[in-house]
Structure formats: structure tokens, C-alpha cells
Design a protein around this motif. Sequence first.
Motif, PDB file in Angstrom:
ATOM      1  N   GLY A   1      12.225  84.906  39.693  1.00 36.19           N
ATOM      2  CA  GLY A   1      11.121  85.630  40.326  1.00 36.19           C
ATOM      3  C   GLY A   1      10.197  86.265  39.318  1.00 36.19           C
ATOM      4  O   GLY A   1       9.020  86.501  39.599  1.00 36.19           O
ATOM      5  N   ALA A   2      10.722  86.560  38.130  1.00 32.66           N
ATOM      6  CA  ALA A   2       9.908  87.154  37.070  1.00 32.66           C
ATOM      7  C   ALA A   2       9.010  86.124  36.387  1.00 32.66           C
ATOM      8  O   ALA A   2       8.085  86.493  35.651  1.00 32.66           O
ATOM      9  N   ILE A   3       9.286  84.841  36.606  1.00 30.60           N
ATOM     10  CA  ILE A   3       8.480  83.768  36.009  1.00 30.60           C
ATOM     11  C   ILE A   3       7.368  83.409  36.995  1.00 30.60           C
ATOM     12  O   ILE A   3       7.602  82.744  37.998  1.00 30.60           O
ATOM     13  N   THR A   4       6.174  83.860  36.728  1.00 34.60           N
ATOM     14  CA  THR A   4       5.041  83.676  37.639  1.00 34.60           C
ATOM     15  C   THR A   4       3.890  82.965  36.936  1.00 34.60           C
ATOM     16  O   THR A   4       3.893  82.789  35.716  1.00 34.60           O
ATOM     17  N   LEU A   5       2.890  82.587  37.722  1.00 31.80           N
ATOM     18  CA  LEU A   5       1.686  81.999  37.139  1.00 31.80           C
ATOM     19  C   LEU A   5       1.002  82.982  36.194  1.00 31.80           C
ATOM     20  O   LEU A   5       0.433  82.581  35.174  1.00 31.80           O
ATOM     21  N   PHE A   6       1.073  84.269  36.519  1.00 32.60           N
ATOM     22  CA  PHE A   6       0.505  85.292  35.637  1.00 32.60           C
ATOM     23  C   PHE A   6       1.229  85.290  34.293  1.00 32.60           C
ATOM     24  O   PHE A   6       0.600  85.401  33.234  1.00 32.60           O
ATOM     25  N   GLN A   7       2.558  85.188  34.336  1.00 29.18           N
ATOM     26  CA  GLN A   7       3.345  85.184  33.104  1.00 29.18           C
ATOM     27  C   GLN A   7       3.041  83.948  32.258  1.00 29.18           C
ATOM     28  O   GLN A   7       2.974  84.045  31.026  1.00 29.18           O
ATOM     29  N   LEU A   8       2.870  82.815  32.898  1.00 27.98           N
ATOM     30  CA  LEU A   8       2.550  81.596  32.159  1.00 27.98           C
ATOM     31  C   LEU A   8       1.172  81.707  31.507  1.00 27.98           C
ATOM     32  O   LEU A   8       0.974  81.244  30.377  1.00 27.98           O
ATOM     33  N   TRP A   9       0.211  82.334  32.211  1.00 29.22           N
ATOM     34  CA  TRP A   9      -1.106  82.555  31.609  1.00 29.22           C
ATOM     35  C   TRP A   9      -0.990  83.489  30.413  1.00 29.22           C
ATOM     36  O   TRP A   9      -1.645  83.273  29.381  1.00 29.22           O
ATOM     37  N   ILE A  10      -0.173  84.524  30.537  1.00 25.25           N
ATOM     38  CA  ILE A  10       0.014  85.477  29.438  1.00 25.25           C
ATOM     39  C   ILE A  10       0.584  84.773  28.206  1.00 25.25           C
ATOM     40  O   ILE A  10       0.156  85.033  27.075  1.00 25.25           O
ATOM     41  N   ILE A  11       1.547  83.882  28.418  1.00 24.16           N
ATOM     42  CA  ILE A  11       2.108  83.125  27.292  1.00 24.16           C
ATOM     43  C   ILE A  11       1.013  82.321  26.601  1.00 24.16           C
ATOM     44  O   ILE A  11       0.897  82.335  25.364  1.00 24.16           O
ATOM     45  N   TRP A  12       0.200  81.626  27.387  1.00 23.17           N
ATOM     46  CA  TRP A  12      -0.913  80.846  26.814  1.00 23.17           C
ATOM     47  C   TRP A  12      -1.860  81.755  26.045  1.00 23.17           C
ATOM     48  O   TRP A  12      -2.273  81.431  24.917  1.00 23.17           O
ATOM     49  N   PHE A  13      -2.210  82.890  26.630  1.00 23.76           N
ATOM     50  CA  PHE A  13      -3.150  83.820  25.998  1.00 23.76           C
ATOM     51  C   PHE A  13      -2.595  84.356  24.679  1.00 23.76           C
ATOM     52  O   PHE A  13      -3.306  84.400  23.668  1.00 23.76           O
ATOM     53  N   GLN A  14      -1.327  84.757  24.675  1.00 23.22           N
ATOM     54  CA  GLN A  14      -0.743  85.309  23.452  1.00 23.22           C
ATOM     55  C   GLN A  14      -0.679  84.268  22.339  1.00 23.22           C
ATOM     56  O   GLN A  14      -0.966  84.582  21.183  1.00 23.22           O
TER      57      GLN A  14
ATOM     58  N   ILE B   1       7.069  78.893  20.471  1.00 25.55           N
ATOM     59  CA  ILE B   1       8.515  79.064  20.669  1.00 25.55           C
ATOM     60  C   ILE B   1       8.890  80.551  20.611  1.00 25.55           C
ATOM     61  O   ILE B   1       9.664  81.046  21.433  1.00 25.55           O
ATOM     62  N   ASN B   2       8.322  81.265  19.641  1.00 27.98           N
ATOM     63  CA  ASN B   2       8.615  82.694  19.505  1.00 27.98           C
ATOM     64  C   ASN B   2       8.110  83.490  20.703  1.00 27.98           C
ATOM     65  O   ASN B   2       8.803  84.396  21.201  1.00 27.98           O
ATOM     66  N   VAL B   3       6.916  83.165  21.177  1.00 24.82           N
ATOM     67  CA  VAL B   3       6.363  83.866  22.339  1.00 24.82           C
ATOM     68  C   VAL B   3       7.196  83.594  23.578  1.00 24.82           C
ATOM     69  O   VAL B   3       7.527  84.510  24.346  1.00 24.82           O
ATOM     70  N   ILE B   4       7.565  82.326  23.794  1.00 28.84           N
ATOM     71  CA  ILE B   4       8.377  81.968  24.962  1.00 28.84           C
ATOM     72  C   ILE B   4       9.743  82.635  24.897  1.00 28.84           C
ATOM     73  O   ILE B   4      10.257  83.131  25.917  1.00 28.84           O
ATOM     74  N   LEU B   5      10.336  82.698  23.708  1.00 30.25           N
ATOM     75  CA  LEU B   5      11.631  83.360  23.556  1.00 30.25           C
ATOM     76  C   LEU B   5      11.529  84.842  23.911  1.00 30.25           C
ATOM     77  O   LEU B   5      12.407  85.389  24.595  1.00 30.25           O
ATOM     78  N   LEU B   6      10.457  85.487  23.475  1.00 31.14           N
ATOM     79  CA  LEU B   6      10.268  86.896  23.809  1.00 31.14           C
ATOM     80  C   LEU B   6      10.149  87.081  25.317  1.00 31.14           C
ATOM     81  O   LEU B   6      10.742  88.007  25.884  1.00 31.14           O
ATOM     82  N   HIS B   7       9.412  86.204  25.965  1.00 28.03           N
ATOM     83  CA  HIS B   7       9.270  86.302  27.420  1.00 28.03           C
ATOM     84  C   HIS B   7      10.588  85.998  28.127  1.00 28.03           C
ATOM     85  O   HIS B   7      10.895  86.620  29.152  1.00 28.03           O
ATOM     86  N   PHE B   8      11.344  85.057  27.600  1.00 25.90           N
ATOM     87  CA  PHE B   8      12.659  84.761  28.181  1.00 25.90           C
ATOM     88  C   PHE B   8      13.532  86.017  28.182  1.00 25.90           C
ATOM     89  O   PHE B   8      14.173  86.340  29.191  1.00 25.90           O
ATOM     90  N   LEU B   9      13.549  86.721  27.065  1.00 22.00           N
ATOM     91  CA  LEU B   9      14.314  87.970  26.983  1.00 22.00           C
ATOM     92  C   LEU B   9      13.747  89.005  27.953  1.00 22.00           C
ATOM     93  O   LEU B   9      14.494  89.767  28.574  1.00 22.00           O
TER      94      LEU B   9
ATOM     95  N   PRO C   1       6.056  94.647  22.091  1.00 15.75           N
ATOM     96  CA  PRO C   1       5.729  93.285  21.629  1.00 15.75           C
ATOM     97  C   PRO C   1       4.772  93.297  20.437  1.00 15.75           C
ATOM     98  O   PRO C   1       4.878  92.436  19.556  1.00 15.75           O
ATOM     99  N   SER C   2       3.858  94.269  20.404  1.00 16.88           N
ATOM    100  CA  SER C   2       2.930  94.364  19.273  1.00 16.88           C
ATOM    101  C   SER C   2       3.691  94.564  17.969  1.00 16.88           C
ATOM    102  O   SER C   2       3.356  93.962  16.937  1.00 16.88           O
ATOM    103  N   LEU C   3       4.723  95.408  18.019  1.00 19.92           N
ATOM    104  CA  LEU C   3       5.538  95.645  16.833  1.00 19.92           C
ATOM    105  C   LEU C   3       6.294  94.388  16.423  1.00 19.92           C
ATOM    106  O   LEU C   3       6.340  94.035  15.231  1.00 19.92           O
ATOM    107  N   LEU C   4       6.861  93.689  17.382  1.00 15.37           N
ATOM    108  CA  LEU C   4       7.607  92.462  17.073  1.00 15.37           C
ATOM    109  C   LEU C   4       6.695  91.409  16.445  1.00 15.37           C
ATOM    110  O   LEU C   4       7.056  90.777  15.445  1.00 15.37           O
ATOM    111  N   PHE C   5       5.521  91.216  17.029  1.00 17.16           N
ATOM    112  CA  PHE C   5       4.596  90.216  16.488  1.00 17.16           C
ATOM    113  C   PHE C   5       4.040  90.642  15.134  1.00 17.16           C
ATOM    114  O   PHE C   5       3.751  89.794  14.287  1.00 17.16           O
TER     115      PHE C   5
END
Length: 224
Positions: A165-178, A195-203, A96-100
Amino acid sequence: MTYRVHLFRLLFSMEDDLFRIKKAERIEQLWKVNVVLIVAAIAIYFWMAFLGLGTERISGIAVTLSDTAYETSKLWFILGRALYAILFAAFILFFPSLLFYLLTGIPYQKLVIMQQVVLVVMLMERLLWIPLVIFVGLNWQVSPLSLGIIASYITEIPWVILFFGAITLFQLWIIWFQVKYISAFSEMKQYVMAINVILLHFLGWCLTALIAMGDSYILGGWFG
């Protein structure tokens, strides 16, 4: 200005540390922290495997194996989990660091710091899985902190349950943090970045579901 990586300070005093990171011309302890986090991931996955989490297929055929074959199967399973931990931690830290970096032009090392925090949170989530499985009998895909438990009431399709199952409260916090972290360095509009961060997490959620299903089939092929 030199910035020394302190992940927990970044977690609990984010604004101050973001300012320091933004002004930093040199980053210290980056690779040391990377190594520590990868070792921590190995230890957690090793512990989970040692406790028997994910060994249902092996245990199910234990009566058909000799003692030596059964112990060998468990050893290979534990070693496989350790290798998976290395690949998992390296992927989270660097891909993800490379993508961003390609998307925003933010210095790569500063994005790796962001992903170090992400990895810490994800490892904390995996530690939480252990009591949920041992004491409550809930696997990660139906954790009460995920959408998987809701999906399991709606459908019996394994991939769908694993995806939600992969969509958790931890994942939502990570999206906010990023989004917040990257927005401090980039002039890109925040909603575009979100939008870009959410798309990456969706994948990522799709990939997690595929890997989980593939893992089941691989175990079935090895030990079934």
C-alpha cells in the motif's frame, strides 16, 4: 549566484531550475520553506484527524466512555497526529538529504531542496486520501493508486498489504524525480544512483508498514 527556492517552478520547469541550483553559491528562503512545509503537514494531519480518519478504534469504544473521556481521547489523538506530522515532515526533509550527502557529496542544502519537492508531493498524496476515505471508503493502504489493493486480493497478511500500500504512483514519481535531480549534480552512474534510491524507498516502505501496524497496536493499548 544566488538561488531563491521556488518549489512549484522546480516541479514544472525542472531543467531550468536544476541548472540554477547547480550554479548557485548561495541558497535563500530554504529554512523559510522548511517551516512552511512543516506547518502545512501539521495542518493536513490535523484536518485528517479532525475529520475522524484513523479514529476507528476510538469510535468503536465510544459507548463505553463518558462524554468527557471520549472528547479527551479525541483531543489526544489530534495532538498525537500533529506531533507525528512534525516528525514525518522533518524526517522526509532532513534524513534522506543526509544519506544522499554522505553518498554523493552534493551540498546538503541543495539536497534539502530536492526533499522539499518530495514532501510537497507526499502531502498532495495525503490530501487525496481524504476523499478516498470519506466518499469511497478506501484507506490509504488500499488506494487505487497503490499496489495495496492488489496485495489485498492475494493475501490477508496486514504487514504485506501495508507494505505494498505504501508503493504508489506518487512514490514511483518521487523515485524518478530523485534519480533525475541527483544525476544532475553527481558523476555517479545513473543506474547505480537508481539502485540506491530504490533501496532507500524499499526501507521506507518497510518502515511505513511497521509504523502503521505499531500505530494500530498503540491505539489499541491506549483506548482498547
